[in-house]
Design an enzyme around this catalytic site. Structure first.
Site: not given
Ligand code: DCP
Ligand code: MG
Length: 348
Positions: A9, A104-105
């Site tokens: 992730d 991203d996962e």
């Molecule tokens: N995303 C979005 N709306 C949300 C959650 C996420 O548009 N409510 C998008 C933006 C994030 C991406 O999806 O960059 C990936 O989500 P993640 O939950 O993996 O969050 P991040 O990668 O941003 O942070 P981390 O994984 O470090 O907690």
């Molecule tokens: Mg993420």
């Protein structure tokens, strides 16, 4: 047979891509999302912004109140898709068993991978460093015997984490694991469990299977197994469609560009019906022409304003390469690997 599952992730994904492209952002509180002056919301916050309490899905205006010097960046989905593809190219070096969960996962099953003498830990290390080198962003990874534990592990030491839960550590780990970290346990259910005196794995281990099911139904059955480190879900390779298209060979050749353009509406009507279920994965549009001399060409590019205008544009482009009689027109869209996922009203 014990499996080896890796969950990867990316850390603050959209924000990390933006920091990569503009290093002056590093060290500043950065969010990607809608403007604070509208009804916009935050898609993601980098870890500096999170230290102010800024979170995904929070209204941008509220985020600005929490952190007045917050830097707002407009999302650029094409860029994030490209970064996602770069991540997948790295994954593919190690296994074909990849299940994307979002851009991203992903879960990877590396049970049968020979790389690094089959060490899932070293494969995960290699993935982290190769993604850093080739995509320019940081990912966290979790390594364990199933999806549940690999996913909890990838989140354990975020950002830039690598947590390994080998079989002999699973039992102790799950005993201390808060039940809200279990898949399917949201805030409401976790409150209900807490009201029943169940906070961590150890508490749940004391409840019999019958009682688990009687109290919590199918979720109880699932929890009974999870808390024993059992999760048989396989890593499902998504055999997603890569494109959708329609084409038509005409009984009489079309002699000029206007004649070709006139055929678009009926082709597009069919295309729109077929691509409807995949609409959130459209990456590009293409128009294929076969000419009377049996040569063929395809013009392709981004989806601009709308499908009709895009197709008119690419049809014209294709036709101008070989202005003459056309016997077949095909129109289609290419689809990306993963759903756009969480659709948020970014209100740009
Ligand atoms: N995303 C979005 N709306 C949300 C959650 C996420 O548009 N409510 C998008 C933006 C994030 C991406 O999806 O960059 C990936 O989500 P993640 O939950 O993996 O969050 P991040 O990668 O941003 O942070 P981390 O994984 O470090 O907690
Ligand atoms: Mg993420």
């Amino acid at each position: 047979m014990t499996r080896k599952i890796i969950h990867v992730d990316a850390d603050s994904f959209y924000a990390s891509v933006e920091e990569r492209d503009d290093p002056s952002l590093i060290g500043q509180p950065v969010v990607v999302g809608g403007r604070p002056d509208g009804r916009g919301v935050i898609a993601t916050a980098n870890y500096t912004a999170r230290s102010y309490g800024v979170r995904s899905a929070m209204p941008s205006a509220q985020a600005l109140r929490l952190c007045p010097h917050l830097v707002f960046i407009k999302p650029d989905m094409a860029k994030y898709r490209q970064a996602s593809e770069g991540m997948h190219q790295v994954f593919q070096r190690y296994t074909a068993l990849i299940e994307p969960l979002s851009l991203d996962e992903a879960y990877l099953d590396v049970s049968d991978s020979d790389a690094y003498d089959g060490s899932a830990t070293r494969i995960a290390q290699a993935i982290k460093s190769e993604v850093r080198d080739s995509v320019g962003i940081c990912v966290s990874a979790g390594v364990s015997v199933n999806k549940f534990l690999a996913k909890v592990a990838s989140d354990w030491e975020k950002p830039d984490g690598l947590t390994v839960l080998p079989p002999h550590k699973v039992e102790a780990f799950v005993q201390d694991l808060p039940l809200r970290k279990f898949p399917g346990v949201g805030p409401k259910f976790s409150q209900r469990l807490a009201d029943d005196g169940l906070a961590v794995g150890r508490d749940l281990l004391a409840v019999s299977r019958r009682d688990c099911v009687r109290r919590y139904g199918s979720m109880g059955e699932r929890l009974y197994h999870l808390v024993r480190g059992i999760d048989e879900r396989v890593v499902k390779v998504s055999r997603l469609r890569k494109s959708v298209s329609v084409e038509n060979t005409f009984s009489e050749d079309l002699s000029d560009l206007p004649a070709c353009l006139a055929k678009l509406p009926e082709l597009l009507e069919k295309l729109e019906q077929r691509m409807d279920p995949h609409a959130d994965r459209v990456r590009s549009v293409f128009v294929k022409l076969k000419f009377a001399d049996f040569s063929q060409t395809t013009a392709e590019g981004a989806l601009e304003t709308d499908l009709v205008h895009s197709c008119q544009h690419y049809l014209t482009q294709a036709w101008e390469r070989n202005p003459g009689s056309v016997r077949l027109i095909g129109v289609g869209v290419r689809l990306g690997p993963v759903e756009w996922g969480r659709q948020l009203d970014l209100d740009l």
